[in-house]
Scaffold this motif. Structure first.
Motif, PDB file in Angstrom:
ATOM      1  N   THR A  85       0.948  -1.156  -0.175  1.00  0.00           N
ATOM      2  CA  THR A  85      -0.096  -0.185   0.023  1.00  0.00           C
ATOM      3  C   THR A  85       0.788   1.207   0.014  1.00  0.00           C
ATOM      4  O   THR A  85       0.571   2.321  -0.749  1.00  0.00           O
ATOM      5  N   LEU A  86       1.848   1.180   0.756  1.00  0.00           N
ATOM      6  CA  LEU A  86       2.591   2.400   0.984  1.00  0.00           C
ATOM      7  C   LEU A  86       3.537   2.583  -0.241  1.00  0.00           C
ATOM      8  O   LEU A  86       3.810   3.573  -0.733  1.00  0.00           O
ATOM      9  N   HIS A  87       3.990   1.359  -0.816  1.00  0.00           N
ATOM     10  CA  HIS A  87       4.712   1.698  -2.169  1.00  0.00           C
ATOM     11  C   HIS A  87       3.932   2.310  -3.264  1.00  0.00           C
ATOM     12  O   HIS A  87       4.300   3.199  -3.699  1.00  0.00           O
ATOM     13  N   GLY A  88       2.689   1.749  -3.491  1.00  0.00           N
ATOM     14  CA  GLY A  88       1.899   2.617  -4.556  1.00  0.00           C
ATOM     15  C   GLY A  88       1.659   3.975  -4.244  1.00  0.00           C
ATOM     16  O   GLY A  88       1.691   4.717  -4.955  1.00  0.00           O
ATOM     17  N   THR A  89       1.390   4.207  -2.872  1.00  0.00           N
ATOM     18  CA  THR A  89       1.037   5.492  -2.352  1.00  0.00           C
ATOM     19  C   THR A  89       2.312   6.662  -2.622  1.00  0.00           C
ATOM     20  O   THR A  89       2.055   7.382  -3.150  1.00  0.00           O
ATOM     21  N   TRP A 151      -3.476   1.240  -2.245  1.00  0.00           N
ATOM     22  CA  TRP A 151      -3.078   2.864  -2.458  1.00  0.00           C
ATOM     23  C   TRP A 151      -4.538   3.327  -3.061  1.00  0.00           C
ATOM     24  O   TRP A 151      -4.482   4.565  -3.174  1.00  0.00           O
ATOM     25  N   TRP A 171      -3.368   8.073   5.695  1.00  0.00           N
ATOM     26  CA  TRP A 171      -3.455   8.106   4.165  1.00  0.00           C
ATOM     27  C   TRP A 171      -4.526   9.063   3.611  1.00  0.00           C
ATOM     28  O   TRP A 171      -4.158  10.021   3.084  1.00  0.00           O
TER      29      TRP A 171
END
Length: 835
Positions: A85-89, A151, A171
């Motif tokens: 999630t954090l990678h895409g965000t 994300w 987020w």
């Protein structure tokens, strides 16, 4: 007069240069971070964006290690969810868009032949907002509280507090704060491109990079606000249980998908178009000829930006939409390939028409285009609904996304780094290391992501943290993991080449590539965009005006001196770039940092429900903003005109459409109106999908909405009239009366849903009515503050019938406020009664 002035004696030229250098110099020591110069802010922006990119890349490598072999226990399921999630965000929100804002802030002033962008403090505020929000979002993973729902944050999973914890709030509110920075950058870029071009640089002579950035900044104004509107709905549900996405209480989770992808698919082109813009600067240079089909590539870029807003539903083909929707959005998704192909064919034609020098920038650029074309072809495949139903939410989509984004964005960005690095300190990056990095990245990327097409077609879904060994995905995943590490090694070579000490490297030529555009006229060690503002006659002035470089740096054009000790730039007309004004801009200041930190504190406090802290931070932000405006805008000059050089005298003050402040207000309100339109869309979306949306719930009625509308109309009329009186007293009476009417109209707007006892937690109908009413009331409160601000400026003698920029900007705001109020109270008051 366009011919350069006679060359000055050496002593006088040195004195001018010394005065300019003093005016534009950076502070030293820790005060260096209060700089607002575009060169420093652009470098900070780019450095922070790359640090966030490397952080997201490390998360991606963790994900790939976990998926390298079946039934791996390297990561827990929860940490895996946080990591992807954090990678895409981070890649989408903290690198892909900000890196181009950074490049634009750094490059545009010299490229346009300007000293600076029109709002340097706004640019610094945008950077600090981006940096604070990025640290807040990225830091969450170290406390096991990062977002973990993807994300895209689909409800109902992401709206469930027990399942998602505080990560979803981080987020939502963190990215909302970051979006403030993106919109601030968009405003500055649009106004800078439209109003700060060098004299003579008509709109059809602009560098293609400026054209692309103008289109992209406009797209940001229409793409980011729907996400902000969705964030508001989302956070109101999580924070106060307003059921916008709860199907049991009249809401619908598909509404979030619509609002998210109205942003999400244009964002792909917001990322892609600036990368193509870099190629539009690199290709002509290394083909040593002007771009072929300048008008065609501009029209293709405009067409791409326009069509990108008609594609969002192809992300939702699997949600059970009507056949007519599938057909329309599938056709639009196919059609966008046409203007995209035009841009690529223009580059090919330019290279065929010239003699191409295959340098490191060209190597990265052509490699990136090759990868992007593959991603585009798979995009055409998933635009077909029957195929999309099979490939949706599989690793085929992961492969397609990365081919488009890394090929279409990251490779051109690295090409831009190698191309433009000499503008930072006059030195070059290593050609040998660059070629090594290219082949590691190119080979590693294809080894990593091409097998994912097969993995997806074999049925591997996205976002699974492990898989059994007997399904045939193991060797494909292992290959992808090996390729990912090879690709990462190439990125590390680029990073090493960029940051390694170069003190012993001899300075290179100022224009080492023999480029023809104006950015190569700037001096790397100086903080001004150009030494003197030139008069431009062509699209490639360094090729077509042979003495321009020397004339500009000898101070033979406009604003060659700073004898009054002020930072100044020339404002020109929108279409023909005729000189209109000498604008004085703010210098080094603490207020952008204070404003960014106080606004960031508001969002952080709201994340943890610290209501008192949010209120105190909000007051601090308002005070900082008012101080910023009071000391930094609409200054009454000590004289009416300024000798700009070459016999040209220009006014030092402008208001209305002639001023950059008016344009900034107009552009900001366009973005604000897009967010409002998204909320109105949400209101009618509910009425469309529910046969009986009101479900017997009493609405706000007609009386109070009509009263509010009448009072807002009266306040608007008085604000429009406030511009015309020739006496300060009459203007003040209009302002005071308009303020009182605005307050009364806000109370009436509140009374509609309040008097009907509409409970927003019970059903989506009262919730959306309340939200629309609150939207108007909040904007009315901002308008009331602006009215009091104008009144205070008038009482202080800083707003007069002649110097009325603040008033005209406030009147412009009142136009948008009245339109917003008229639509809102018609929709919530009259529309239900008409049914």
């Amino acid at each position: 007069m366009t011919a350069p002035a006679d060359k000055l004696p050496a002593k006088e030229l040195e004195a001018q240069t010394r005065r300019l250098r003093k005016v534009w110099e950076n502070p030293t020591g820790w005060r260096y971070w209060t700089s607002v110069n575009n060169t420093q802010v652009g470098l900070w922006y780019a450095s922070a964006a790359f640090i966030f990119m490397l952080f997201a890349g490390c998360l991606a490598l963790l994900v790939r290690v976990q998926l390298a072999v079946p039934e791996n226990g390297f990561l827990t399921a929860d940490f895996f969810n946080q990591a992807f999630t954090l990678h895409g965000t981070v890649m989408m929100f903290l690198f892909a868009v900000p890196i181009f804002e950074a490049v634009a802030i750094f490059l545009l002033p010299p490229m346009l032949g300007a000293r600076e962008l029109p709002f340097p403090r706004l640019g610094a505020f945008g950077f600090w907002s981006f940096f604070i929000g990025g640290v807040f979002v990225c830091g969450s993973i170290f406390f096991n509280s990062a977002p973990s729902s993807g994300w895209f944050m689909y409800p109902p999973l992401a709206t469930d507090k027990e399942m998602t914890g505080i990560g979803a709030d981080i987020w939502l509110l963190g990215l909302s704060f970051i979006e403030v920075a993106s919109i601030a950058a968009a405003v500055e870029l649009i106004v800078g491109i439209m109003k700060c071009r060098a004299p003579g640089m008509r709109i059809n002579l602009m560098p293609l990079f400026a054209w692309y950035l103008l289109i992209v900044a406009g797209m940001i104004l229409f793409a980011f606000p729907p996400l902000i509107a969705g964030d508001i709905l989302f956070e109101m549900q999580r924070m106060f249980d307003w059921p916008f996405f709860d199907a049991d209480r009249g809401g619908d989770p598909l509404l979030w998908q619509h609002l998210f992808w109205i942003f999400g698919h244009p964002e792909v082109y917001i990322i892609f178009l600036p990368a193509i813009a870099l190629m539009a600067m690199i290709v002509p240079t290394f083909a040593q000829r002007p771009i072929v089909g300048y008008s065609w590539i501009v029209l293709a870029a405009v067409g791409t930006g326009f069509l990108s807003f008609g594609l969002w539903v192809h992300h939702m083909f699997a949600t059970g939409l009507p056949q007519i929707s599938l057909a329309f959005f599938s056709a639009a998704s196919e059609a966008v390939a046409i203007p995209t192909a035009v841009q690529i064919f223009v580059f090919i034609a330019t290279m065929l028409a010239g003699k191409v020098i295959f340098s490191t920038p060209m190597l990265f650029g052509t490699g990136g285009i090759a990868i992007f074309v593959i991603g585009g072809l798979t995009g055409v495949m998933v635009a077909l609904a029957p195929f999309d139903w099979q490939a949706h939410d599989t690793y085929f989509i992961v492969a397609h996304l990365h081919y488009v984004l890394i090929g279409g964005m990251l490779f051109p960005v690295v090409a831009g780094i190698y191309y433009y690095y000499p503008l930072i300190d006059g030195k070059h990056l290593s050609d040998r290391l660059g070629r090594i990095a290219f082949w590691l990245m190119f080979v590693g990327f294809n080894v990593a992501f091409f097998p994912m097409h097969l993995t997806g077609l074999r049925g591997m879904p996205r976002r699974v943290f492990t898989y059994p060994s007997e399904v045939g995905w193991d060797w494909l995943n292992l290959t992808s993991t090996i390729g990912a590490f090879v690709f990462a090694s190439g990125v590390l070579v680029v990073v090493f080449d960029a940051v390694r000490p170069k003190r012993n490297h001899p300075p290179g030529e100022v224009n080492p590539w023999r480029a023809g555009t104006l950015e190569w006229i700037s001096e790397p060690k100086e903080n001004w965009g150009v030494r003197s503002v030139p008069h431009v006659k062509s699209r490639y002035p360094l090729w077509d005006q042979p003495d321009l470089f020397q004339d500009v740096n000898d101070g033979r054009y406009y604003l060659a001196d700073a004898e009054e000790g002020r930072r100044e730039l020339i404002v020109t007309s929108v279409l023909d770039a005729e000189p209109m004004q000498v604008q004085r801009v703010g210098g080094t200041a603490y207020v952008p940092i204070v404003s960014a930190f106080s606004l960031g504190a508001v969002f952080i406090a709201l994340t943890f429900h610290w209501w008192a802290g949010a209120a105190l931070a909000g007051v601090a932000f308002l005070c900082a903003l008012l101080y910023w405006l009071w000391t930094g805008t609409a200054e009454i000059p000590e004289k009416s005109q300024r000798d700009a050089g070459l016999g040209l005298k220009l006014p030092l003050y402008a208001s209305g459409p002639d001023s950059t402040g008016w344009w900034a207000m107009f552009i900001t309100m366009v973005g604000d109106s897009t967010a409002f339109a998204s909320l109105v869309f949400s209101y009618f979306f509910y009425w469309t999908i529910h046969e009986d949306f009101t479900a017997g719930i009493q609405g706000p009625g007609i009386f109070w909405p009509l009263v509010a509308l009448g009072l807002f109309a009266a306040a608007w009329a008085l604000m429009a009239a406030a511009r015309w009186p020739n006496s300060a007293g009459a203007t003040r009476i209009c302002l005071v009366t308009a303020f009182l009417l605005t307050v009364a109209a806000s109370v009436a707007g509140f009374m509609g849903p309040w008097s009907s006892a509409m409970e927003p937690t019970e059903h989506a109908y009262p919730a959306i009515v309340w939200l629309l009413a609150i939207w108007v009331i909040v904007h009315a409160a901002a308008g009331a503050v602006m009215q009091l601000y104008c009144l205070a400026r008038s009482l202080a003698g800083m707003l007069t019938p002649e110097y009325d920029a603040d008033l005209r900007n406030t009147v412009l705001y009142s136009h948008f406020l009245f339109i917003t109020a008229a639509i809102t109270f018609t929709v919530i008051g009259l529309f239900p009664e008409a049914l």
